[in-house]
Design a protein around this motif. Structure first.
Motif, short mmCIF file in Angstrom:
data_model
loop_
_atom_site.label_atom_id
_atom_site.label_comp_id
_atom_site.label_asym_id
_atom_site.label_seq_id
_atom_site.Cartn_x
_atom_site.Cartn_y
_atom_site.Cartn_z
N LEU B 160 0.83 -1.20 0.00
CA LEU B 160 0.00 0.00 0.00
C LEU B 160 0.87 1.27 0.00
CD1 LEU B 160 -2.79 -1.11 2.51
CD2 LEU B 160 -3.14 -0.46 0.11
N LYS B 164 0.96 3.99 -2.95
CA LYS B 164 0.68 5.40 -2.65
C LYS B 164 1.81 6.28 -3.18
CE LYS B 164 -0.84 8.57 0.92
NZ LYS B 164 -1.15 8.78 2.34
N ARG B 169 -4.18 4.59 -5.92
CA ARG B 169 -5.07 4.22 -4.82
C ARG B 169 -5.88 3.00 -5.26
NH1 ARG B 169 -9.85 8.09 -2.28
NH2 ARG B 169 -10.63 6.60 -0.73
N ASP B 201 -6.14 3.75 6.94
CA ASP B 201 -4.98 4.62 6.70
C ASP B 201 -4.87 5.01 5.23
OD1 ASP B 201 -4.33 4.47 9.33
OD2 ASP B 201 -2.53 3.23 9.08
N TYR B 202 -5.16 4.06 4.35
CA TYR B 202 -4.95 4.31 2.92
C TYR B 202 -6.24 4.61 2.17
CZ TYR B 202 -0.07 2.99 3.51
OH TYR B 202 1.24 2.95 3.89
#
Lengths: 410, 410
Positions: B160, B164, B169, B201-202
């Protein structure tokens, strides 16, 4: 369930607008292909369910009952016999694909033949579900005007010639020839021959939607276009929604293997519902040919009630051709009536109708037209609902005049 | 049916290859999510069908039984209670959509979130049906390696972060956390918490496929990831295919309204099969909670037979972790075995298997792995089929050596 996670940024461009929450059917519902609940052959369906489950229920443990992706074999066998008897179609179980309602048939045929920017030919007034699918796919739809015998072949001929001149080969000619939706006409055999000739001349297949073809008042129907085709360039679809019950999601496609093998590759749903196929097969073999005339007779009396109510409430303000079968009446109101607006006002008063522009390629022609489905409401609901509709229409558009009622009774 | 009409020029680019004709199941079939036919609760299903049809059969005349596009209300009510009890999920009937098997769930979630070129995160070994769908959609799939507790969170975190850094995404993290397909692991609660933290978080939602979650040997399962989510960023799907019968095409989706309203706009099939929903609701309310443990117990004995047969026939050449539930065993053979080739040779000998590369994002890692489904064949078929498979494998790849059998028995 509350969600603080924001999904919106993840949606791709071009999604259809979100659905509104379901609020139930209108009190007087003249929309949708719903059938007459009194005519569901309940006892025989229960017997069929018992028989099918007792005999083969354990095979539900295997996808598609181990009958392969084309569907439950006894149901395909029933269809082979039925299509031969009723529609003159010569096919085998290998030419048949059972699908989850004729809507899946539309999706599979479209996915097999169409891509964005393609052109297809339609009847000018046609089934909303087919039209909205093509809009979603970005396909150009050319509507051919209808008369009392269905699609006009003179206009089809000039349209095909014109398209050819512009280098455009339409992907198919979509027709509902036997109880056309929404006009209720039946295309005579001679015109079917002409359609097939044009199809062959221009290399454009016919996509025949015979969804309502079981419900013909006279009990007589012309052979399917599929049956008359000299070259096999016809894809034929049908359904049990109108002949038995729409909540059973069972339809079918008859297509040559070239097309069938492509559709099978696109049908990635591990088979359509097997219990419904089993029950239908067990029910239809002994009962279909007696059930359909009884159902048709009951529907015909509802049409009579509807036509009577429309005449009584709208008088000369409402024009229509008597449909030759089916479950809907296509009504023309005076030009000042915008049925999209009427739809909203009527819904607020508890009456749901299908506004013409949703059932047509020509928004102008259909602006003051509407479709009224009569199978589901009771005779009394039909009478009451049409009275409410006339009242709303009068309030919104000044027609029918109050005197219409009296005039008509005179 | 012969057709001289040439449809081929009408097919758009990018259609999948045509399907081959159906030739039936292999004599020894270790593929597909088929269940144990002996465990279909036939008498109770028949009783449920009678009850449901007698009580509400007439409503089959109305699309979706007039319960709206999200499905038959009593089935949704059953699911609300079941999901709370078994998986800890708090939802209402408004958060539930009944679909035509979890395959339609996959299609609807994908259609709502994905477009060509998007990226999603998967478990490295995963369900073939999910993987092939994404390949068709032109979506990039990044596989995260698994250990005995499911998806590895350390690798997910770095993946991830890396994505990012590259401005990507992912649209979702797809996981089968409870009886992972094909490895049979169950992700512990702690790791689920970690997954949810990374998801938040992502800003990447979790797509939780709980298709096999009812079939856990211990009868104990961790709460669903959906149940543990602090922000609602989880779409949860499930099915009755594994718990009752796969030929009934009934699955479900739990999703927040933002997503639900988009999926409803895309579900243009006029509802999933209503008879199957009615029968399931009538059956499940009184019987589901006793049926599932009985089914699971029977499946466990078949797993024992399969593991015994594999040990006996392959000896040390076959490695596997004992699955914690479900209907499949994920087997590693020696590196020289190419299971895509083994698949072909075995099929010719009457044994069907799932070759590893079809169930993995990493063709190298999965090259010598295969999936064996054990619910459908009988105990005897399992023993005979594995013996034939070992014989074929020995002939094609020299393993297992003849002595393996003897060694293992010592």
């Amino acid at each position: 369930m509350t969600s603080s996670f924001d999904f919106a940024p993840l949606f791709p461009a071009g999604l259809p607008a979100p659905s509104a929450r379901w609020t139930g059917l209108a009190k007087y519902s003249f929309v949708g292909g719903n059938n007459d609940s009194e005519q569901v052959p309940l006892d025989d369906l229960i017997e069929a369910a018992n028989l099918a489950l007792q005999r083969e229920g354990r095979s539900l443990a295997t996808y598609g009952l181990a009958h392969g992706p084309q569907g439950y074999l006894p149901l395909r066998e029933f269809l082979v016999a039925k299509l031969k008897r009723d529609a003159g179609i010569n096919c085998t179980v290998d030419d048949l694909l059972i699908v989850s309602g004729s809507l899946q048939a539309l999706d599979l045929v479209n996915a097999t033949l169409l891509t964005r920017g393609d052109t297809v030919i339609f009847e000018q007034d046609s089934y909303q579900g087919s039209l909205t699918r093509l809009a979603r796919l970005g396909v150009n739809v050319i509507g051919i005007p209808l008369d009392n015998d269905g699609m006009r072949m003179d206009v089809l001929a000039t349209t095909l010639a014109d398209l050819k001149g512009r280098g455009i080969r339409p992907k198919y000619i979509y027709t509902i020839p036997t109880v056309q939706n929404p006009t209720g006409s039946i295309m005579p055999e001679g015109r079917r021959t002409e359609l097939l000739r044009l199809s062959a001349d221009y290399g454009v297949p016919v996509f025949e939607d015979d969804c309502y073809a079981d419900l013909v008042w006279s009990g007589q129907r012309p052979p399917a276009i599929h049956a008359m085709s000299p070259n096999g360039g016809v894809i034929h679809i049908g359904s049990f929604s109108k002949s038995i019950a729409p909540a059973l999601r069972v339809g079918f496609i008859v297509a040559p293997w070239d097309v069938m093998s492509r559709m099978l590759a696109l049908k990635t749903d591990a088979g359509s519902g097997a219990l419904e196929q089993m029950v239908l097969a067990a029910y239809c073999k002994p009962h279909f040919s007696t059930h359909v005339p009884a159902l048709t007779k009951a529907l015909r009396t509802k049409l009579d009630t509807l036509m009577e109510a429309v005449n009584e409430q709208f008088g000369t303000a409402a024009e229509f051709e008597e449909p030759k079968g089916g479950i809907f009446l296509w009504v023309k109101l005076p030009d000042q009536v915008d049925t999209l607006k009427l739809y909203q006002a009527a819904l607020a008063a508890g009456v749901s109708i299908n506004p013409g522009p949703e059932w047509s390629t020509d928004k102008n022609h259909s602006r003051s037209r509407l479709r009224l489905c009569f199978a589901s409401p009771s005779h009394q609901q039909i009478r009451e609902g049409v009275a409410v509709l006339a009242e709303v229409c009068r309030k919104e558009f000044g027609v029918p005049a109050r005197s219409a009622n009296v005039e008509n009774r005179a």
